[in-house]
Design an enzyme around this catalytic site. Structure first.
Site, mmCIF file in Angstrom:
data_model
loop_
_atom_site.group_PDB
_atom_site.id
_atom_site.type_symbol
_atom_site.label_atom_id
_atom_site.label_comp_id
_atom_site.label_asym_id
_atom_site.label_seq_id
_atom_site.Cartn_x
_atom_site.Cartn_y
_atom_site.Cartn_z
ATOM 1 N N GLY A 120 -4.904 3.462 43.740
ATOM 2 C CA GLY A 120 -5.251 3.433 45.162
ATOM 3 C C GLY A 120 -4.057 3.093 46.024
ATOM 4 C CB SER A 121 -3.889 2.023 49.508
ATOM 5 O OG SER A 121 -4.685 0.839 49.531
ATOM 6 N NE ARG A 153 -5.822 -1.468 53.473
ATOM 7 C CZ ARG A 153 -7.133 -1.496 53.223
ATOM 8 N NH1 ARG A 153 -7.752 -2.663 53.065
ATOM 9 N NH2 ARG A 153 -7.823 -0.388 53.140
ATOM 10 N N GLY A 162 -3.656 -2.682 45.996
ATOM 11 C CA GLY A 162 -2.931 -3.358 44.920
ATOM 12 C C GLY A 162 -2.524 -4.766 45.291
ATOM 13 C CD GLU A 164 -0.834 6.353 40.741
ATOM 14 O OE1 GLU A 164 -0.084 6.380 41.741
ATOM 15 O OE2 GLU A 164 -1.859 7.016 40.641
ATOM 16 C CB CYS A 198 -0.604 9.658 43.853
ATOM 17 S SG CYS A 198 -0.849 10.392 42.242
#
Length: 287
Positions: A24-25, A27, A29, A46, A80
């Site tokens: 994901g983003s 933010r 993580g 990731e 991504c």
């Protein structure tokens, strides 16, 4: 797979889940990583990918343009490994605009359409905001950015944008999940490497060159700071089957690939003594 933050929270905090693998983003993580670490759990993250390609004077330009357009405009920039920055030698910087003007935007289920819609209105608004900021930073939208009316319904179809930037401003250093390709020029290879690596993210990268020394330098420790490093192919696609993941704020973990399974395993050192003797560490002996 969970896509809801509230649904994921029990997994993130549970001591019964030793490993969290999350995509994901940045933010997301930043929220998950410390919480998992606080309970001494492990995480494979990731996250963001502000991917770039360096195009040198020796590059095969026909090959480079095809690789760049696929990586930058494919899946409407919502991947991504999408190429978001193009760092091109100042002598060959004006090759993409005509190709972008000819890209067919429409229903991705139709063979004639090369670029499908953005996922929702919020993505469209984020793209427009980024283009506005890029212009305020001195950038020029060479082509694209506008909404395209199609026969496939009310989706948010946009023409992929090429933006010439005088410098790598904050909007360029930030990942916008939309088909925007920022074009920056360089004079020396050292300048190209500095531009390439001076972003927080480190997922995928590529270089287009016929100079083996440039290619080897890009692949080396002083070259690309990414987890995926390609030569004469774009940033998106060829990594299938490899160890997938990146460095810096991309998270540092690896998904799939020949050695990624190790991250999902519990490591143990085993000593089994079948004798009647008791060997002790460091040669210690009982009196």
């Amino acid at each position: 797979m969970l896509t809801d933050a509230a649904g994921a929270q029990p997994l993130v905090d549970s001591p019964l889940v030793p490993l969290i693998s999350a995509t994901g983003s940045e933010r997301m993580g930043a929220a998950i990583g410390p919480r998992v670490a606080a309970r001494f759990g492990r995480s494979i993250l990731e996250l963001g990918g502000n991917n770039a390609a360096v195009v040198t004077p020796s590059a095969d330009l026909d090959l480079a343009v095809r690789g760049i357009v696929f990586a930058a405009a494919g899946t409407a920039g919502q991947r991504c490994t999408t190429m978001r920055r193009l760092i091109v030698h100042e002598s060959i910087a004006d090759q993409l605009a005509s190709v972008y003007r000819g890209l067919a935007v429409g229903n991705p289920f139709e063979e004639s359409a090369l670029v499908g819609p953005l996922i929702d209105e919020q993505s469209f608004s984020a793209m427009q905001s980024a283009l506005t900021q890029a212009a305020a930073d001195g950038g020029t939208v060479v082509v694209g950015g506008e909404r395209v009316e199609t026969s496939s319904g009310n989706g948010y179809h946009v023409r992929p944008a090429v933006v010439r930037m005088p410098a790598q401003s904050e909007v360029v250093r930030r990942e916008t999940f939309a088909p925007i390709l920022y074009v920056l020029t360089y004079s020396t290879f050292d300048e190209a490497l500095a531009l390439h690596n001076s972003v927080p993210q480190g997922l995928s990268s590529s270089i287009f060159t016929a100079d083996q020394r440039e290619a080897e330098r890009f692949l080396a420790a002083e070259g690309s700071g990414c987890g995926i490093v390609n030569v004469n192919i774009g940033t998106s696609g060829p990594e299938i089957g490899g160890a997938f993941g990146g460095e810096k704020s991309t998270g540092g973990g690896r998904e799939s690939g020949s050695d990624a399974w190790r991250g999902y395993m519990r490591r143990a050192t085993n000593t089994i003594n079948y004798s009647t003797e008791l060997p002790l560490a460091q040669g210690v002996a009982f009196a």
